[in-house]
Design a protein around this motif. Structure first.
Motif, PDB file in Angstrom:
ATOM      1  N   PHE A   9     -73.810 -27.304   3.595  1.00 17.45           N
ATOM      2  CA  PHE A   9     -74.536 -25.897   3.267  1.00 17.45           C
ATOM      3  C   PHE A   9     -74.137 -25.093   4.070  1.00 17.45           C
ATOM      4  CE2 PHE A   9     -78.204 -23.686   4.645  1.00 17.45           C
ATOM      5  CZ  PHE A   9     -78.786 -22.993   2.876  1.00 17.45           C
ATOM      6  N   GLN A  10     -74.379 -25.201   5.277  1.00 18.86           N
ATOM      7  CA  GLN A  10     -74.290 -24.856   6.472  1.00 18.86           C
ATOM      8  C   GLN A  10     -72.724 -23.925   6.195  1.00 18.86           C
ATOM      9  OE1 GLN A  10     -76.263 -23.561   8.466  1.00 18.86           O
ATOM     10  NE2 GLN A  10     -78.060 -24.164   8.303  1.00 18.86           N
ATOM     11  N   LEU A  11     -71.414 -24.380   5.999  1.00 21.34           N
ATOM     12  CA  LEU A  11     -70.616 -23.615   6.294  1.00 21.34           C
ATOM     13  C   LEU A  11     -70.874 -22.727   4.606  1.00 21.34           C
ATOM     14  CD1 LEU A  11     -67.612 -26.625   7.747  1.00 21.34           C
ATOM     15  CD2 LEU A  11     -68.851 -24.399   8.470  1.00 21.34           C
ATOM     16  N   LYS A  12     -70.932 -23.572   3.923  1.00 21.52           N
ATOM     17  CA  LYS A  12     -70.947 -23.224   2.538  1.00 21.52           C
ATOM     18  C   LYS A  12     -71.061 -21.612   2.496  1.00 21.52           C
ATOM     19  CE  LYS A  12     -71.092 -23.716  -2.825  1.00 21.52           C
ATOM     20  NZ  LYS A  12     -72.076 -24.264  -2.851  1.00 21.52           N
ATOM     21  N   GLU A  13     -72.557 -21.244   3.505  1.00 29.03           N
ATOM     22  CA  GLU A  13     -72.935 -20.081   4.193  1.00 29.03           C
ATOM     23  C   GLU A  13     -72.322 -18.963   4.625  1.00 29.03           C
ATOM     24  OE1 GLU A  13     -76.768 -19.086   3.450  1.00 29.03           O
ATOM     25  OE2 GLU A  13     -76.181 -20.485   2.368  1.00 29.03           O
ATOM     26  N   LYS A  14     -70.988 -19.477   4.953  1.00 30.68           N
ATOM     27  CA  LYS A  14     -70.400 -18.646   5.806  1.00 30.68           C
ATOM     28  C   LYS A  14     -68.529 -18.787   4.402  1.00 30.68           C
ATOM     29  CE  LYS A  14     -71.114 -20.556  10.230  1.00 30.68           C
ATOM     30  NZ  LYS A  14     -71.226 -20.199  11.341  1.00 30.68           N
ATOM     31  N   GLY A  15     -69.197 -19.221   3.655  1.00 31.99           N
ATOM     32  CA  GLY A  15     -67.750 -18.951   2.667  1.00 31.99           C
ATOM     33  C   GLY A  15     -66.563 -20.183   2.995  1.00 31.99           C
ATOM     34  N   VAL A  16     -67.270 -21.143   3.340  1.00 30.94           N
ATOM     35  CA  VAL A  16     -66.160 -22.136   3.186  1.00 30.94           C
ATOM     36  C   VAL A  16     -67.321 -23.307   3.025  1.00 30.94           C
ATOM     37  CG1 VAL A  16     -65.302 -23.686   5.663  1.00 30.94           C
ATOM     38  CG2 VAL A  16     -65.457 -21.260   5.976  1.00 30.94           C
ATOM     39  N   GLU A  17     -65.654 -24.079   1.650  1.00 30.82           N
ATOM     40  CA  GLU A  17     -66.405 -24.655   0.708  1.00 30.82           C
ATOM     41  C   GLU A  17     -65.245 -26.496   1.312  1.00 30.82           C
ATOM     42  OE1 GLU A  17     -67.713 -24.694  -2.668  1.00 30.82           O
ATOM     43  OE2 GLU A  17     -68.404 -22.524  -2.540  1.00 30.82           O
ATOM     44  N   PRO A  18     -65.502 -27.377   1.380  1.00 27.76           N
ATOM     45  CA  PRO A  18     -64.448 -28.813   1.296  1.00 27.76           C
ATOM     46  C   PRO A  18     -63.569 -28.910   0.323  1.00 27.76           C
ATOM     47  CG  PRO A  18     -66.480 -29.477   0.933  1.00 27.76           C
ATOM     48  CD  PRO A  18     -66.706 -27.742   0.797  1.00 27.76           C
ATOM     49  N   ARG A  19     -62.690 -29.308   0.426  1.00 22.87           N
ATOM     50  CA  ARG A  19     -61.526 -29.545   0.143  1.00 22.87           C
ATOM     51  C   ARG A  19     -62.092 -30.424  -1.528  1.00 22.87           C
ATOM     52  NH1 ARG A  19     -55.410 -28.295   2.884  1.00 22.87           N
ATOM     53  NH2 ARG A  19     -55.811 -25.829   3.381  1.00 22.87           N
ATOM     54  N   LYS A  20     -62.262 -31.691  -0.555  1.00 23.38           N
ATOM     55  CA  LYS A  20     -62.149 -32.715  -0.806  1.00 23.38           C
ATOM     56  C   LYS A  20     -63.582 -33.139  -0.286  1.00 23.38           C
ATOM     57  CE  LYS A  20     -60.440 -36.498  -3.036  1.00 23.38           C
ATOM     58  NZ  LYS A  20     -59.201 -36.694  -3.595  1.00 23.38           N
ATOM     59  N   LEU A  21     -64.392 -34.291  -1.454  1.00 19.91           N
ATOM     60  CA  LEU A  21     -65.733 -35.605  -0.444  1.00 19.91           C
ATOM     61  C   LEU A  21     -65.531 -36.348  -1.195  1.00 19.91           C
ATOM     62  CD1 LEU A  21     -68.621 -34.617   1.288  1.00 19.91           C
ATOM     63  CD2 LEU A  21     -69.773 -34.843  -1.413  1.00 19.91           C
ATOM     64  N   GLU A  22     -65.367 -37.288   0.424  1.00 18.24           N
ATOM     65  CA  GLU A  22     -65.228 -38.642  -0.743  1.00 18.24           C
ATOM     66  C   GLU A  22     -66.923 -39.443  -0.193  1.00 18.24           C
ATOM     67  OE1 GLU A  22     -61.466 -39.698  -0.417  1.00 18.24           O
ATOM     68  OE2 GLU A  22     -60.309 -38.996  -1.564  1.00 18.24           O
ATOM     69  N   GLY A  23     -67.025 -41.084  -1.033  1.00 12.55           N
ATOM     70  CA  GLY A  23     -67.942 -41.810  -0.497  1.00 12.55           C
ATOM     71  C   GLY A  23     -69.776 -41.453  -0.385  1.00 12.55           C
ATOM     72  N   TYR A  24     -69.822 -40.096  -1.272  1.00 10.29           N
ATOM     73  CA  TYR A  24     -70.664 -39.843  -0.799  1.00 10.29           C
ATOM     74  C   TYR A  24     -71.757 -40.640  -1.565  1.00 10.29           C
ATOM     75  CZ  TYR A  24     -75.117 -36.250  -0.445  1.00 10.29           C
ATOM     76  OH  TYR A  24     -76.048 -35.906  -0.333  1.00 10.29           O
ATOM     77  N   GLN A  25     -71.578 -41.624  -2.565  1.00 11.42           N
ATOM     78  CA  GLN A  25     -72.158 -42.309  -3.722  1.00 11.42           C
ATOM     79  C   GLN A  25     -72.662 -43.345  -2.526  1.00 11.42           C
ATOM     80  OE1 GLN A  25     -69.988 -43.969  -6.946  1.00 11.42           O
ATOM     81  NE2 GLN A  25     -72.008 -45.051  -7.228  1.00 11.42           N
ATOM     82  N   TYR A  26     -72.074 -43.712  -1.617  1.00  9.54           N
ATOM     83  CA  TYR A  26     -71.852 -44.736  -1.104  1.00  9.54           C
ATOM     84  C   TYR A  26     -72.641 -45.007   0.596  1.00  9.54           C
ATOM     85  CZ  TYR A  26     -69.586 -47.048  -4.329  1.00  9.54           C
ATOM     86  OH  TYR A  26     -68.493 -47.496  -5.295  1.00  9.54           O
ATOM     87  N   ALA A  27     -72.722 -43.497   0.871  1.00 14.24           N
ATOM     88  CA  ALA A  27     -73.189 -43.146   2.122  1.00 14.24           C
ATOM     89  C   ALA A  27     -72.704 -44.034   3.641  1.00 14.24           C
ATOM     90  CB  ALA A  27     -74.243 -43.102   1.525  1.00 14.24           C
ATOM     91  N   ASN A  28     -71.806 -44.778   3.525  1.00 19.88           N
ATOM     92  CA  ASN A  28     -71.143 -45.669   4.674  1.00 19.88           C
ATOM     93  C   ASN A  28     -70.151 -44.947   5.043  1.00 19.88           C
ATOM     94  OD1 ASN A  28     -73.185 -47.728   3.892  1.00 19.88           O
ATOM     95  ND2 ASN A  28     -71.603 -48.822   2.720  1.00 19.88           N
ATOM     96  N   TRP A  29     -69.265 -44.165   4.805  1.00 18.46           N
ATOM     97  CA  TRP A  29     -68.522 -43.211   5.223  1.00 18.46           C
ATOM     98  C   TRP A  29     -68.086 -42.356   4.714  1.00 18.46           C
ATOM     99  CZ3 TRP A  29     -62.770 -46.128   6.647  1.00 18.46           C
ATOM    100  CH2 TRP A  29     -62.458 -44.144   7.041  1.00 18.46           C
ATOM    101  N   ILE A  30     -68.635 -40.828   4.922  1.00 15.62           N
ATOM    102  CA  ILE A  30     -68.379 -40.048   4.009  1.00 15.62           C
ATOM    103  C   ILE A  30     -67.262 -39.177   4.964  1.00 15.62           C
ATOM    104  CG2 ILE A  30     -69.303 -37.997   2.850  1.00 15.62           C
ATOM    105  CD1 ILE A  30     -72.073 -39.101   3.210  1.00 15.62           C
ATOM    106  N   ILE A  31     -66.529 -38.997   4.115  1.00 20.92           N
ATOM    107  CA  ILE A  31     -65.244 -37.513   4.371  1.00 20.92           C
ATOM    108  C   ILE A  31     -65.113 -35.917   3.748  1.00 20.92           C
ATOM    109  CG2 ILE A  31     -62.621 -37.630   4.581  1.00 20.92           C
ATOM    110  CD1 ILE A  31     -62.576 -40.367   4.620  1.00 20.92           C
TER     111      ILE A  31
END
Length: 117
Positions: A57-79
């Motif tokens: 959220f904070q980076l998106k406010e600055k116009g920066v978005e992640p290229r990729k997000l992995e692991g969100y579903q399990y939330a043990n290790w999110i990259i």
């Protein structure tokens, strides 16, 4: 925004949201995949997701978005892949198991005082 400035922004967000044991490793001399790894952890999967959500959220406010997000579903290790900066948010037990700090110990550990000024 430089990779160091991006790293500082990420660390400040994680620190403000009470992430534990935040570490930054400069890896640009070791690999072409990134300049910095930001590693943080917490004791609950709910907090792991909250940390990731706030960074995004904070980076998106600055116009920066992640290229990729992995692991969100399990939330043990999110990259979160921000190109030159890779963010690893771990559940505490998962972080102990994978010990990324040890795997990348040839990298330069950045002093947190330098990032949180």
């Amino acid at each position: 925004m430089t990779s160091f400035e991006l790293t500082k922004d990420i660390v400040k967000v994680l620190d403000n949201k009470k992430a534990e044991d935040i570490q930054v490793i400069k890896v640009n001399d070791l690999t072409i995949i990134a300049d910095y790894f930001v590693i943080a952890s917490t004791t609950s999967s709910t907090h792991v997701k909250a940390l990731v959500d706030e960074v995004e959220f904070q980076l998106k406010e600055k116009g920066v978005e992640p290229r990729k997000l992995e692991g969100y579903q399990y939330a043990n290790w999110i990259i979160m892949d921000y190109g030159d900066v890779i963010v690893h948010v771990f559940h505490e037990e998962t972080r102990k198991f994978y010990t990324l700090e040890r795997l990348w110990s040839d990298g330069e550990t950045i002093d947190m005082k330098e990032l949180l000024d």
